[in-house]
Design a protein around this motif. Structure first.
Motif, PDB file in Angstrom:
ATOM      1  N   PRO A   1       9.380   6.046 -10.611  1.00 24.00           N
ATOM      2  CA  PRO A   1       8.061   5.682 -11.155  1.00 24.00           C
ATOM      3  C   PRO A   1       7.348   4.651 -10.291  1.00 24.00           C
ATOM      4  O   PRO A   1       7.973   3.757  -9.705  1.00 24.00           O
ATOM      5  CB  PRO A   1       8.399   5.114 -12.546  1.00 24.00           C
ATOM      6  CG  PRO A   1       9.698   5.737 -12.899  1.00 24.00           C
ATOM      7  CD  PRO A   1      10.449   5.903 -11.608  1.00 24.00           C
ATOM      8  N   GLU A   2       6.016   4.762 -10.245  1.00 23.73           N
ATOM      9  CA  GLU A   2       5.229   3.854  -9.420  1.00 23.73           C
ATOM     10  C   GLU A   2       5.422   2.396  -9.836  1.00 23.73           C
ATOM     11  O   GLU A   2       5.474   1.500  -8.986  1.00 23.73           O
ATOM     12  CB  GLU A   2       3.746   4.224  -9.524  1.00 23.73           C
ATOM     13  CG  GLU A   2       3.427   5.586  -8.919  1.00 23.73           C
ATOM     14  CD  GLU A   2       2.101   6.124  -9.390  1.00 23.73           C
ATOM     15  OE1 GLU A   2       1.374   5.378 -10.077  1.00 23.73           O
ATOM     16  OE2 GLU A   2       1.782   7.283  -9.079  1.00 23.73           O
ATOM     17  N   ALA A   3       5.533   2.143 -11.151  1.00 23.34           N
ATOM     18  CA  ALA A   3       5.722   0.772 -11.631  1.00 23.34           C
ATOM     19  C   ALA A   3       7.024   0.186 -11.106  1.00 23.34           C
ATOM     20  O   ALA A   3       7.124  -1.012 -10.842  1.00 23.34           O
ATOM     21  CB  ALA A   3       5.700   0.741 -13.155  1.00 23.34           C
ATOM     22  N   THR A   4       8.044   1.037 -10.956  1.00 22.24           N
ATOM     23  CA  THR A   4       9.328   0.569 -10.420  1.00 22.24           C
ATOM     24  C   THR A   4       9.214   0.264  -8.934  1.00 22.24           C
ATOM     25  O   THR A   4       9.712  -0.765  -8.449  1.00 22.24           O
ATOM     26  CB  THR A   4      10.418   1.625 -10.653  1.00 22.24           C
ATOM     27  OG1 THR A   4      10.525   1.893 -12.059  1.00 22.24           O
ATOM     28  CG2 THR A   4      11.775   1.138 -10.139  1.00 22.24           C
TER      29      THR A   4
ATOM     30  N   PRO B   1       0.805  -1.227   0.000  1.00 28.52           N
ATOM     31  CA  PRO B   1       0.000   0.000   0.000  1.00 28.52           C
ATOM     32  C   PRO B   1       0.841   1.281   0.000  1.00 28.52           C
ATOM     33  O   PRO B   1       0.279   2.380  -0.072  1.00 28.52           O
ATOM     34  CB  PRO B   1      -0.805  -0.096   1.304  1.00 28.52           C
ATOM     35  CG  PRO B   1      -0.559  -1.461   1.847  1.00 28.52           C
ATOM     36  CD  PRO B   1       0.752  -1.881   1.296  1.00 28.52           C
ATOM     37  N   LEU B   2       2.170   1.157   0.120  1.00 20.39           N
ATOM     38  CA  LEU B   2       3.037   2.325   0.279  1.00 20.39           C
ATOM     39  C   LEU B   2       3.684   2.769  -1.026  1.00 20.39           C
ATOM     40  O   LEU B   2       4.557   3.639  -1.027  1.00 20.39           O
ATOM     41  CB  LEU B   2       4.135   2.019   1.311  1.00 20.39           C
ATOM     42  CG  LEU B   2       3.661   1.592   2.696  1.00 20.39           C
ATOM     43  CD1 LEU B   2       4.851   1.202   3.575  1.00 20.39           C
ATOM     44  CD2 LEU B   2       2.859   2.708   3.359  1.00 20.39           C
ATOM     45  N   VAL B   3       3.265   2.168  -2.139  1.00 18.60           N
ATOM     46  CA  VAL B   3       3.911   2.439  -3.431  1.00 18.60           C
ATOM     47  C   VAL B   3       3.898   3.925  -3.755  1.00 18.60           C
ATOM     48  O   VAL B   3       4.921   4.509  -4.154  1.00 18.60           O
ATOM     49  CB  VAL B   3       3.224   1.616  -4.544  1.00 18.60           C
ATOM     50  CG1 VAL B   3       3.668   2.095  -5.930  1.00 18.60           C
ATOM     51  CG2 VAL B   3       3.544   0.139  -4.377  1.00 18.60           C
ATOM     52  N   LEU B   4       2.757   4.584  -3.599  1.00 12.54           N
ATOM     53  CA  LEU B   4       2.659   5.999  -3.960  1.00 12.54           C
ATOM     54  C   LEU B   4       3.538   6.861  -3.061  1.00 12.54           C
ATOM     55  O   LEU B   4       4.210   7.784  -3.543  1.00 12.54           O
ATOM     56  CB  LEU B   4       1.204   6.454  -3.865  1.00 12.54           C
ATOM     57  CG  LEU B   4       0.222   5.798  -4.852  1.00 12.54           C
ATOM     58  CD1 LEU B   4      -1.197   6.312  -4.593  1.00 12.54           C
ATOM     59  CD2 LEU B   4       0.628   6.056  -6.284  1.00 12.54           C
ATOM     60  N   ALA B   5       3.563   6.570  -1.756  1.00 11.63           N
ATOM     61  CA  ALA B   5       4.360   7.374  -0.824  1.00 11.63           C
ATOM     62  C   ALA B   5       5.852   7.240  -1.106  1.00 11.63           C
ATOM     63  O   ALA B   5       6.595   8.237  -1.103  1.00 11.63           O
ATOM     64  CB  ALA B   5       4.045   6.962   0.614  1.00 11.63           C
ATOM     65  N   ILE B   6       6.326   6.018  -1.347  1.00 11.43           N
ATOM     66  CA  ILE B   6       7.743   5.797  -1.648  1.00 11.43           C
ATOM     67  C   ILE B   6       8.099   6.434  -2.989  1.00 11.43           C
ATOM     68  O   ILE B   6       9.177   7.031  -3.149  1.00 11.43           O
ATOM     69  CB  ILE B   6       8.057   4.289  -1.642  1.00 11.43           C
ATOM     70  CG1 ILE B   6       7.853   3.719  -0.232  1.00 11.43           C
ATOM     71  CG2 ILE B   6       9.489   4.029  -2.106  1.00 11.43           C
ATOM     72  CD1 ILE B   6       7.938   2.206  -0.162  1.00 11.43           C
ATOM     73  N   SER B   7       7.207   6.321  -3.952  1.00 13.92           N
ATOM     74  CA  SER B   7       7.439   6.937  -5.264  1.00 13.92           C
ATOM     75  C   SER B   7       7.610   8.443  -5.144  1.00 13.92           C
ATOM     76  O   SER B   7       8.508   9.026  -5.775  1.00 13.92           O
ATOM     77  CB  SER B   7       6.270   6.601  -6.193  1.00 13.92           C
ATOM     78  OG  SER B   7       6.395   7.268  -7.427  1.00 13.92           O
ATOM     79  N   ARG B   8       6.793   9.077  -4.325  1.00 14.15           N
ATOM     80  CA  ARG B   8       6.896  10.533  -4.161  1.00 14.15           C
ATOM     81  C   ARG B   8       8.202  10.940  -3.499  1.00 14.15           C
ATOM     82  O   ARG B   8       8.831  11.918  -3.901  1.00 14.15           O
ATOM     83  CB  ARG B   8       5.714  11.040  -3.325  1.00 14.15           C
ATOM     84  CG  ARG B   8       4.386  11.096  -4.059  1.00 14.15           C
ATOM     85  CD  ARG B   8       3.374  11.914  -3.296  1.00 14.15           C
ATOM     86  NE  ARG B   8       3.071  11.316  -2.003  1.00 14.15           N
ATOM     87  CZ  ARG B   8       2.065  10.463  -1.787  1.00 14.15           C
ATOM     88  NH1 ARG B   8       1.279  10.093  -2.796  1.00 14.15           N
ATOM     89  NH2 ARG B   8       1.840   9.962  -0.583  1.00 14.15           N
ATOM     90  N   GLU B   9       8.637  10.178  -2.488  1.00 16.14           N
ATOM     91  CA  GLU B   9       9.858  10.580  -1.776  1.00 16.14           C
ATOM     92  C   GLU B   9      11.106  10.415  -2.639  1.00 16.14           C
ATOM     93  O   GLU B   9      11.968  11.290  -2.658  1.00 16.14           O
ATOM     94  CB  GLU B   9      10.025   9.771  -0.489  1.00 16.14           C
ATOM     95  CG  GLU B   9      11.341  10.090   0.219  1.00 16.14           C
ATOM     96  CD  GLU B   9      11.399   9.588   1.645  1.00 16.14           C
ATOM     97  OE1 GLU B   9      12.516   9.414   2.161  1.00 16.14           O
ATOM     98  OE2 GLU B   9      10.335   9.380   2.261  1.00 16.14           O
ATOM     99  N   PHE B  10      11.212   9.308  -3.343  1.00 16.07           N
ATOM    100  CA  PHE B  10      12.437   9.029  -4.097  1.00 16.07           C
ATOM    101  C   PHE B  10      12.345   9.447  -5.566  1.00 16.07           C
ATOM    102  O   PHE B  10      13.315   9.266  -6.315  1.00 16.07           O
ATOM    103  CB  PHE B  10      12.780   7.543  -4.011  1.00 16.07           C
ATOM    104  CG  PHE B  10      13.195   7.096  -2.635  1.00 16.07           C
ATOM    105  CD1 PHE B  10      14.121   7.815  -1.900  1.00 16.07           C
ATOM    106  CD2 PHE B  10      12.646   5.958  -2.063  1.00 16.07           C
ATOM    107  CE1 PHE B  10      14.516   7.401  -0.625  1.00 16.07           C
ATOM    108  CE2 PHE B  10      13.034   5.535  -0.791  1.00 16.07           C
ATOM    109  CZ  PHE B  10      13.965   6.265  -0.073  1.00 16.07           C
ATOM    110  N   LEU B  11      11.182   9.981  -5.987  1.00 14.04           N
ATOM    111  CA  LEU B  11      10.976  10.405  -7.377  1.00 14.04           C
ATOM    112  C   LEU B  11      11.248   9.259  -8.345  1.00 14.04           C
ATOM    113  O   LEU B  11      11.935   9.400  -9.358  1.00 14.04           O
ATOM    114  CB  LEU B  11      11.863  11.614  -7.701  1.00 14.04           C
ATOM    115  CG  LEU B  11      11.652  12.857  -6.811  1.00 14.04           C
ATOM    116  CD1 LEU B  11      12.618  13.958  -7.199  1.00 14.04           C
ATOM    117  CD2 LEU B  11      10.211  13.331  -6.875  1.00 14.04           C
TER     118      LEU B  11
END
Length: 396
Positions: free
Chosen positions: A49-52, A37-47
């Motif tokens: 892509p969500e798929a990655t 469930p944390l994909v979006l939050a981690i994606s935002r912090e590290f810039l």
């Protein structure tokens, strides 16, 4: 009278076994699903892509699978409980490493190492239950243990949904690490009061011969491919739930966490009714029903017009999964009674290999044809899998 006393003593021993491994099962399940469930939050912090970021699920599951051929026979030789304790301690360290990772690549590495360490926890725990619980009580006992696993899934989803806005994704992973360290302490104290496990030399050649013997069994040629397909078809969608919800304007991290929590709740409901299901349906119809409910749930993810229906699909998927998976687990434990660590290791290898490939294939399929047809196709395959396994005799 003596028979009644013996039966009660046996039941107390089984309850104690479940209690010792309950927190371990809870923590392992929470760690396994922590990043979904944390994909979006981690994606935002590290810039990134969500798929990655969604590949964090595969980064955990693939090493988990790859260590199974080694840890299964090592547990048979050196003592299953001894290896479980060591691996649980390593999981706690690696999850702590995930929480303090300064960039995405170290996070990916720590996630992979935590998956490799976790490979020596739940599979060997199931083998312990196969060794120490009589066959007549095994499926119910394992279902009781799975209820704690399910609670871990619920806890992981709820924790991510509620605490991520307050603590951030790092705080969620720190909580997982603390819980895992608690499980280590409980298991260590229980081992101090228990008789020492026997040990024997680990012989790789003998381990390979044992695997070859198991794989030649006709039932093995059904159970191991089935559990790999099950893992791919059901868990392949999990890391993509938050992006799917966001793309439809139905939510994001919180709603994905609720869907995962409902997946666990479906399994918890299964644990409450498993005795009734075994009595009135039997294993074959439980597997078929599991395939049908899995199909309906994945179609729900694909087509749900509202957030409540999307979340409710998680509940149906959880019930369908445990109807199928618990039955497959019990059949695997009956394959090779003298080598249960090795038999369940092959089971876990197939299951987590399927999970790791499923997440990646779902992403590729969604890129090519979109999430809707990809999820519907997965549901149809799951329905076919339930029919196939349900028509296969217990002793193929």
């Amino acid at each position: 009278m003596a028979d009644i006393d013996d039966a009660r003593a046996e039941d107390r021993r089984i309850r104690k076994l479940i209690a010792v491994f309950a927190i371990s099962a809870f923590a392992a399940s929470m760690v396994a699903r922590a990043t979904d469930p944390l994909v979006l939050a981690i994606s935002r912090e590290f810039l990134v892509p969500e798929a990655t970021v969604a590949l964090l699920g595969s980064a955990f599951a693939l090493p988990y699978a790859l260590v199974q051929p080694f840890l299964g026979p090592i547990g048979d030789a050196l003592g299953k409980k001894r290896i479980i304790l060591l691996c649980q301690f390593l999981v706690a360290l690696m999850v702590l490493g995930c929480a303090i990772s300064p960039a995405f690549l170290p996070l990916l590495l720590m996630r992979a190492l935590s998956g490799a360490a976790a490979g020596g926890t739940m599979p060997l725990t199931l083998a312990v239950f196969g060794d120490e619980v009589p066959a007549a009580k095994r499926q119910v006992a394992i279902s009781r243990l799975l209820m704690f696993t399910i609670c871990g899934q619920i806890g992981g989803g709820i924790t991510s949904a509620i605490l991520e806005p307050l603590l951030g994704w790092r705080g969620v992973l720190l909580l997982c690490a603390g819980l895992t360290f608690t499980a280590v302490i409980i298991m260590f104290m229980a081992r101090r009061r228990a008789p020492a496990e026997p040990m024997q030399p680990f012989r790789p050649g003998e381990a390979m011969r044992r695997y070859a013997t198991i794989l030649r069994l006709p039932q093995a040629r059904v159970l191991y491919p089935a559990v790999a397909l099950e893992g791919a078809l059901i868990f392949g969608a999990f890391p993509h739930l938050a992006p799917i919800l966001q793309s439809r304007g139905l939510g994001g991290t919180q709603e994905a966490g609720l869907a995962l929590s409902c997946f666990g709740a479906g399994g918890f409901f299964y644990g409450l009714i498993v005795t009734w299901l075994l009595r009135y349906l039997g294993q074959a119809w439980m597997v078929r029903l599991g395939g049908l409910m899995g199909f309906l749930a994945l179609v729900g993810f694909a087509l749900a017009p509202s957030t409540p229906l999307f979340v409710a699909s998680g509940l149906a998927l959880g019930l369908g999964f445990f109807l199928m998976h618990n039955t497959l687990q019990v059949r695997v434990l009956e394959l090779a009674p003298t080598s249960r660590g090795s038999a369940i290791a092959l089971h876990a290898f197939g299951f987590f290999s399927g999970q790791s490939l499923g997440a990646a294939l779902t992403g590729l399929g969604a890129s090519a044809i979109g999430y809707v047809p990809c999820l519907i196709a997965s549901g149809l395959c799951l329905l076919a899998l339930g029919v196939w396994v349900g028509h296969t005799p217990k002793r193929a």
